[in-house]
Design an enzyme around this catalytic site. Sequence first.
Site, mmCIF file in Angstrom:
data_model
loop_
_atom_site.group_PDB
_atom_site.id
_atom_site.type_symbol
_atom_site.label_atom_id
_atom_site.label_comp_id
_atom_site.label_asym_id
_atom_site.label_seq_id
_atom_site.Cartn_x
_atom_site.Cartn_y
_atom_site.Cartn_z
ATOM 1 N N HIS A 53 0.799 -1.199 0.038
ATOM 2 C CA HIS A 53 -0.051 -0.044 -0.043
ATOM 3 C C HIS A 53 0.875 1.107 0.168
ATOM 4 O O HIS A 53 0.578 2.231 -0.834
ATOM 5 C CB HIS A 53 -0.929 -0.233 1.130
ATOM 6 C CG HIS A 53 -2.159 -0.886 0.997
ATOM 7 N ND1 HIS A 53 -2.579 -1.884 2.365
ATOM 8 C CD2 HIS A 53 -2.840 -1.372 0.149
ATOM 9 C CE1 HIS A 53 -3.414 -2.344 1.766
ATOM 10 N NE2 HIS A 53 -3.675 -2.089 0.762
ATOM 11 N N GLU A 77 -9.778 -10.556 -13.767
ATOM 12 C CA GLU A 77 -8.685 -10.536 -12.738
ATOM 13 C C GLU A 77 -8.700 -11.871 -12.019
ATOM 14 O O GLU A 77 -7.957 -12.123 -11.191
ATOM 15 C CB GLU A 77 -8.965 -9.422 -11.704
ATOM 16 C CG GLU A 77 -10.257 -9.350 -11.240
ATOM 17 C CD GLU A 77 -10.611 -7.947 -10.621
ATOM 18 O OE1 GLU A 77 -9.402 -7.186 -10.076
ATOM 19 O OE2 GLU A 77 -11.761 -7.380 -10.522
ATOM 20 N N ASP A 87 -4.660 -7.942 -9.204
ATOM 21 C CA ASP A 87 -5.129 -9.130 -8.648
ATOM 22 C C ASP A 87 -4.863 -10.578 -9.561
ATOM 23 O O ASP A 87 -4.902 -11.562 -9.134
ATOM 24 C CB ASP A 87 -6.714 -9.033 -8.580
ATOM 25 C CG ASP A 87 -7.012 -8.360 -7.212
ATOM 26 O OD1 ASP A 87 -6.339 -8.572 -6.346
ATOM 27 O OD2 ASP A 87 -7.956 -7.666 -7.161
ATOM 28 N N CYS A 137 -5.703 -2.209 -16.901
ATOM 29 C CA CYS A 137 -5.682 -1.061 -16.080
ATOM 30 C C CYS A 137 -5.058 -1.253 -14.658
ATOM 31 O O CYS A 137 -4.882 -0.228 -13.774
ATOM 32 C CB CYS A 137 -7.038 -0.785 -15.881
ATOM 33 S SG CYS A 137 -8.305 -1.873 -14.912
#
Length: 539
Positions: free
Chosen positions: A187, A425, A447, A494
């Site tokens: 993160h 994903e 993912d 993306c």
Amino acid sequence: MQGSAAGLAYRGRTASIGFAHGPFVRVDAGTHGERVAGALAEEALALRKAIDAASGQIAELAAVAGGEAAQILEFQVALLEDEDFLQAIFASIGQGAAADVAWRSALDEQIADYESAEDEYLKARSSDLADLRDRVINILRGGEGQAPKIPGGSVVCADDLPPSRFLEIDWSAGGGLALLRGSPTSHVAMLARARGIPMVVQLGAIPEVGVTALLDGEGATLELDPNAEQLRLFEKRREIHRKSRASARAILRRPTASWRGERIKLLINIQRVEELDHADAQYADGIGLMRTEFLLTDRGGLPDEETQFRAYDAVLRWAERRPVTIRTFDAGGDKPVPGFTIDGEANPFLGVRGLRLCLARPEIFIIQLRALARAAVRGNLKVMFPMVTAPDELEAGRKLFAEVVQRLQAEGIAAMLPELGIMVEVPAAALAIASFKAAFFSIGSNDLAQYIFACDRSNGALASLVNPLHPAVLELIARTAEHGRRSGISVSLCGDMASDPRCLSALLNCGLRELSVNASALAQIKQTIDRLSSGAGLG
């Protein structure tokens, strides 16, 4: 490690490209100071005030940062508001424990549970719990809870750094982040890339020496107390990087990107309407991904229909006739939302998340679909569902959406069903891509790679296993792109791979002709495509 006492050099892994030269500042976790315990009632009140202060600090950080940062911090806010968790701590105080002792004991137990969990997602959140533990204890001991002020432009070094601590640092004067552990897919790394802060992770043991530092996010090196030759070479590399960025901005103003005579559509990813103010956003071919989870992080509760409609309408008005792809709520996994997601799942990444969750909570999903159906008449809107595994999930979402449109029209409200696509994903979806009757596909490489390798992408210990250019990842991307080419269905990507120049050649060779990137990466990606097209490569 290389070098002698002066000019020590360490090599790690790149998390965010860039260069920083400034004071070397070590940030040590832990708590400082002592306190004298009071009466039982005073201790309970002191803890309650400290918790409220910590919760307010984190909520303020989330409000200022917005977007993905707000979603990341929601985990900490939710724990501080969990009365079931807090009840046991206050009971311990009632039995005579000091407030800081009771809090530390409970948090240490939670941290140990998270660190010993088989689920990598839970392990990765243990640093967030440690941050909460130390933040509240420092407030109890007379501190302000927040980290000590760090001089602007510093190279900040820590074992690891939770997102809240990163957001408390003033990065306006530049600087960089050097982590002894950490992961390039964590993160904090995502936040650093979004803000253009150079970051290197997995540097290993570094002695607490060094007055100044050079951080090279491109070469993944940290140099302490550099000598004249190290400084000269560093400035040379930084100048090459600066010129490259300047030329990239010039290329950005050209009308299109092309590769082997084919036009490459470059779209942008956004989370908030405000992100469209980025100077480079105007040059995008449209919006390839608008995440809507930010609407779920407001402390006023779940957003109503009008709030959502205004956000979607603002983006469509900005885009004019350019396409705008909005993703429905992708809550769950590492994005828990009180009142929406399911608490206590053993493995949230493999649990009820994305479209699975929305179909299980139609009372919430319908509100979003109503806002989207109303916005669809205002511009070139496309809607995609996340975490789709089987065709019947897509059809269930389509059926519910169509019913929402019919109800709105029956109420005399302008509405229409937009083009519907899915995020690719889940490996099962990529392998059976021909079975989905979707108007378009968007590959979520983050993912997809995570599920292919069975590795949590935020876990630094597993970072070496998560290789986006692994043949298994590229095979599923190429498989999806080829199906799109044969069927005349657009396929975009993306995820982080689209914003990484090192991945572009592979993605283009997989057959992708649409990429959606962060606005800050748009110029560099367009420049890289231009170089690839001219045969200049990446060097």
